[in-house]
Design a protein around this motif. Structure first.
Motif, PDB file in Angstrom:
ATOM      1  N   GLU A 183      25.635  19.316 -14.007  1.00 53.11           N
ATOM      2  CA  GLU A 183      26.212  20.339 -14.887  1.00 53.11           C
ATOM      3  C   GLU A 183      26.820  21.475 -14.077  1.00 53.11           C
ATOM      4  O   GLU A 183      27.895  21.992 -14.418  1.00 53.11           O
ATOM      5  CB  GLU A 183      25.129  20.851 -15.831  1.00 53.11           C
ATOM      6  N   HIS A 188      30.081  14.549 -14.934  1.00 55.07           N
ATOM      7  CA  HIS A 188      29.663  13.937 -16.199  1.00 55.07           C
ATOM      8  C   HIS A 188      28.298  13.297 -15.999  1.00 55.07           C
ATOM      9  O   HIS A 188      28.130  12.383 -15.194  1.00 55.07           O
ATOM     10  CB  HIS A 188      30.694  12.899 -16.641  1.00 55.07           C
ATOM     11  N   GLU A 202      35.147  10.504 -16.519  1.00 55.85           N
ATOM     12  CA  GLU A 202      34.495  10.507 -17.832  1.00 55.85           C
ATOM     13  C   GLU A 202      34.732   9.170 -18.527  1.00 55.85           C
ATOM     14  O   GLU A 202      35.879   8.777 -18.761  1.00 55.85           O
ATOM     15  CB  GLU A 202      35.023  11.642 -18.703  1.00 55.85           C
ATOM     16  N   SER A 204      32.379   5.850 -20.972  1.00 57.80           N
ATOM     17  CA  SER A 204      31.137   5.406 -21.599  1.00 57.80           C
ATOM     18  C   SER A 204      31.298   3.943 -21.981  1.00 57.80           C
ATOM     19  O   SER A 204      32.417   3.415 -22.022  1.00 57.80           O
ATOM     20  CB  SER A 204      30.811   6.236 -22.848  1.00 57.80           C
TER      21      SER A 204
END
Length: 279
Positions: A183, A188, A202, A204
């Motif tokens: 963070e 990410h 980024e 997923s």
């Protein structure tokens, strides 16, 4: 859920696949660790169960215009290929979607005696991402220094903290520090079972599945997973798709099986049904 619920869901999914067979292929996708391969203390020793491997071979033999098979994993692409020993034509999605490839080995060759031939999609980081990845990796190395059982895995677009072999107290401490590091650096962060992955790209599993679905023109999608990171895939699929959670815990998946043995049984049942439905 009960076995009857799983059977009913599979029957509905197969009917949807049959109805759309002339419009596009069905996409059968699954996570690797904890689904095809039982979880263990040594990640390098993971292998699919005999039953799961046999089911994958049957699914991969169906014509590609009717069915495409994909493995979607947090593993580095080459590691996934070496451990899964997937059949020719299997699409590989590694690093939670950051990497893509396809098994291109000759099916007449014995894949158990050689490294798989993977056609890898181009992948490069820009200089800013490369610098960020160095900072992430250095930071994680410092976090695990002198912590027994904790180690750092390096990937092309991420670094991963592993704590499976650590004490519960140490695992919680270093995981908290890893999340804070990611963070602070603006990277990410993804937390899963005994892992914290800090990526500079980024992505997923959900985004990867949606992109793959669009690219293939898949009419319906099956996805099976066991981890927190698989929930992103469950969440983006639709009512006509079939999502399966392996193991316990809250989930957005439509049905659940208990373990890797039941997961392999489900894949075998799916192969049985699709071999007839898509013939």
């Amino acid at each position: 859920m009960s076995l009857e619920s799983v059977q009913s869901a599979v029957a509905r999914f197969v009917e949807q696949a049959r109805a759309g067979a002339d419009e596009g292929p069905v996409l059968i996708a699954t996570d690797f660790d904890g689904v095809l391969a039982p979880l263990g203390d040594d990640p390098s020793a993971s292998r699919p169960t005999v039953a799961a491997a046999a089911a994958l071979v049957r699914l991969a033999r169906l014509p590609h215009e009717r069915l495409r098979l994909a493995l979607v994993s947090g593993r580095h692409l080459e590691t996934l290929a070496q451990l899964a020993l997937a059949p020719s034509g299997t699409i590989l999605v590694g690093s939670h979607g950051a990497e893509r490839g396809e098994i291109r080995q000759d099916p007449s060759e014995d894949s158990s005696t050689r490294l798989p031939d993977v056609e890898r999609a181009p992948f490069d980081l820009v200089p800013e991402q490369e610098a960020l990845l160095r900072d992430v990796t250095t930071g994680l190395d410092e976090i695990v220094e002198n912590v027994d059982g904790a180690w750092v895995e390096r990937k092309p677009s991420a670094a991963v903290l592993h704590t499976r072999l650590s004490t519960e107290t140490d695992a919680e401490t270093v995981s908290t520090r890893a999340v804070a590091l990611g963070e602070r650096l603006g990277a990410h962060v993804m937390s899963g079972k005994n892992v914290v992955e800090i990526a500079v790209v980024e992505t997923s599993k959900g985004e990867a599945l949606l992109a793959l679905r669009e690219e293939l023109g898949a009419t319906v999608v099956f996805y099976m997973g066991d981890d927190v990171t698989d929930e992103r895939a469950f969440a983006v699929l639709g009512a006509d798709d079939l999502t399966v959670k392996v193991g316990s815990g809250e989930t957005a998946a439509l049905v659940r099986v208990a373990d890797t043995d039941e997961a392999a049984d489900l894949l075998a049942d799916l192969a049985d049904a699709l071999e007839h439905a898509l013939a």
